[in-house]
Design a protein around this motif. Structure first.
Motif, PDB file in Angstrom:
ATOM      1  N   GLU A  22      -7.192   7.549   5.348  1.00 29.56           N
ATOM      2  CA  GLU A  22      -8.188   8.029   6.320  1.00 29.56           C
ATOM      3  C   GLU A  22      -9.561   8.144   5.674  1.00 29.56           C
ATOM      4  O   GLU A  22     -10.571   7.810   6.304  1.00 29.56           O
ATOM      5  N   LYS A  23      -9.624   8.548   4.407  1.00 28.94           N
ATOM      6  CA  LYS A  23     -10.911   8.608   3.711  1.00 28.94           C
ATOM      7  C   LYS A  23     -11.512   7.214   3.543  1.00 28.94           C
ATOM      8  O   LYS A  23     -12.720   7.031   3.693  1.00 28.94           O
ATOM      9  N   VAL A  24     -10.679   6.242   3.237  1.00 30.00           N
ATOM     10  CA  VAL A  24     -11.154   4.856   3.113  1.00 30.00           C
ATOM     11  C   VAL A  24     -11.689   4.373   4.453  1.00 30.00           C
ATOM     12  O   VAL A  24     -12.778   3.788   4.531  1.00 30.00           O
ATOM     13  N   ASP A  81       0.709   3.887  -1.786  1.00 34.25           N
ATOM     14  CA  ASP A  81      -0.078   5.115  -1.920  1.00 34.25           C
ATOM     15  C   ASP A  81      -0.587   5.581  -0.556  1.00 34.25           C
ATOM     16  O   ASP A  81      -0.565   6.762  -0.245  1.00 34.25           O
ATOM     17  N   TRP A  82      -1.059   4.626   0.255  1.00 34.50           N
ATOM     18  CA  TRP A  82      -1.562   4.981   1.581  1.00 34.50           C
ATOM     19  C   TRP A  82      -0.436   5.406   2.506  1.00 34.50           C
ATOM     20  O   TRP A  82      -0.601   6.266   3.343  1.00 34.50           O
ATOM     21  N   SER A 127       0.824  -1.213   0.000  1.00 39.10           N
ATOM     22  CA  SER A 127       0.000   0.000   0.000  1.00 39.10           C
ATOM     23  C   SER A 127       0.856   1.259   0.000  1.00 39.10           C
ATOM     24  O   SER A 127       0.718   2.099   0.880  1.00 39.10           O
ATOM     25  N   GLU A 160      -3.833  10.680   4.128  1.00 39.23           N
ATOM     26  CA  GLU A 160      -5.182  11.243   4.051  1.00 39.23           C
ATOM     27  C   GLU A 160      -6.089  10.392   3.161  1.00 39.23           C
ATOM     28  O   GLU A 160      -7.298  10.319   3.386  1.00 39.23           O
ATOM     29  N   ARG A 161      -5.524   9.703   2.184  1.00 42.57           N
ATOM     30  CA  ARG A 161      -6.308   8.806   1.328  1.00 42.57           C
ATOM     31  C   ARG A 161      -6.773   7.583   2.122  1.00 42.57           C
ATOM     32  O   ARG A 161      -7.916   7.145   1.981  1.00 42.57           O
ATOM     33  N   HIS A 191       0.456   8.897   1.296  1.00 40.83           N
ATOM     34  CA  HIS A 191      -0.662   9.847   1.370  1.00 40.83           C
ATOM     35  C   HIS A 191      -1.667   9.348   2.406  1.00 40.83           C
ATOM     36  O   HIS A 191      -2.738   8.834   2.047  1.00 40.83           O
TER      37      HIS A 191
END
Length: 173
Positions: free
Chosen positions: A112-114, A103-104, A101, A109-110, A107
Motif C-alpha cells: 500500500e505504501k508503494v 513480502d507484499w 512478491s 501495508e508495504r 505485509h
C-alpha cells in the motif's frame, strides 16, 4: 488464446490511436514504449515500439503477458484502479504470481505504501524490469485514463546503466 484475442480486439481502438503517437514519441525520446492493459491479474502488451528503436532489444511483444506485481505497467495500473477493482486484482495476482512478491503478500501495508507513492508521483518505476541479451533494463510507467477510469498503462523502457530511476522519472514522466 480466445481470451487474449478478445482483450486485444476490445482494445484495438486504443492501439489505432496510440500507435502513431507512440511511434513519434519513441523516436523523439530514443527509447521503446509499450502500451499494456489488464487481463485480470496480468498485464497484456497491446502495442510496442521496440522494433522501431535504433537498437534491437529482445523484449516481449504484443499479446505477451506480464505479472501485475512485477511490472511497472502493472503497478501503475493497479495504483490508479478503483479500490474494489484493486482488491480483486490483488487477490488474483497473489494467487497466480505471489511467488514474485512474497513480502507484499505477507505485509500488504508495504505494498500500500508503494501504491501510495505511485499515486503521488503519477508514475511507477521498476529497476531490473526486463532482461534483454543480458542487458539490464528498467522502466517507468504512467496510467492511461478514459473518463477518469484507468484502462491501460504506457511504459518507457531504458538501459538501467543509462540513468537512475530518479533521472528517468524526472526526464520522462
Amino acid at each position: 488464446n480466445l481470451e487474449l484475442s478478445s482483450l486485444y480486439a476490445k482494445q484495438n481502438w486504443v492501439i489505432e490511436i496510440a500507435a502513431h503517437i507512440m511511434r513519434e514519441t519513441g523516436a523523439r525520446l530514443g527509447w521503446p514504449l509499450v502500451l499494456g492493459a489488464s487481463n485480470g491479474p496480468r498485464m497484456m502488451i497491446l502495442h510496442s515500439t521496440r522494433d522501431e528503436t535504433g537498437f534491437w532489444l529482445r523484449m516481449k511483444g504484443p499479446g505477451s503477458q506480464l505479472p501485475m506485481l512485477r511490472s511497472a505497467m502493472g503497478l501503475a495500473f493497479l495504483a490508479h484502479s478503483r479500490r474494489d477493482v484493486q482488491q480483486s486484482l490483488l487477490r488474483a495476482a497473489f494467487a497466480l504470481d505471489g511467488h514474485y512478491s512474497p513480502d507484499w503478500r505477507d505485509h500488504p501495508e508495504r505494498l500500500e505504501k508503494v501504491l501510495e507513492e505511485i499515486r503521488r508521483l503519477g508514475a511507477a518505476s521498476l529497476r531490473d524490469s526486463w532482461q534483454s541479451d543480458a542487458v539490464e533494463m528498467s522502466a517507468v510507467a504512467v496510467p492511461v485514463f478514459r473518463r477518469r477510469t484507468v484502462f491501460a498503462a504506457l511504459v518507457l523502457t531504458y538501459f538501467q546503466s543509462a540513468m537512475s530511476t530518479a533521472e528517468a522519472l524526472y526526464q520522462y514522466v
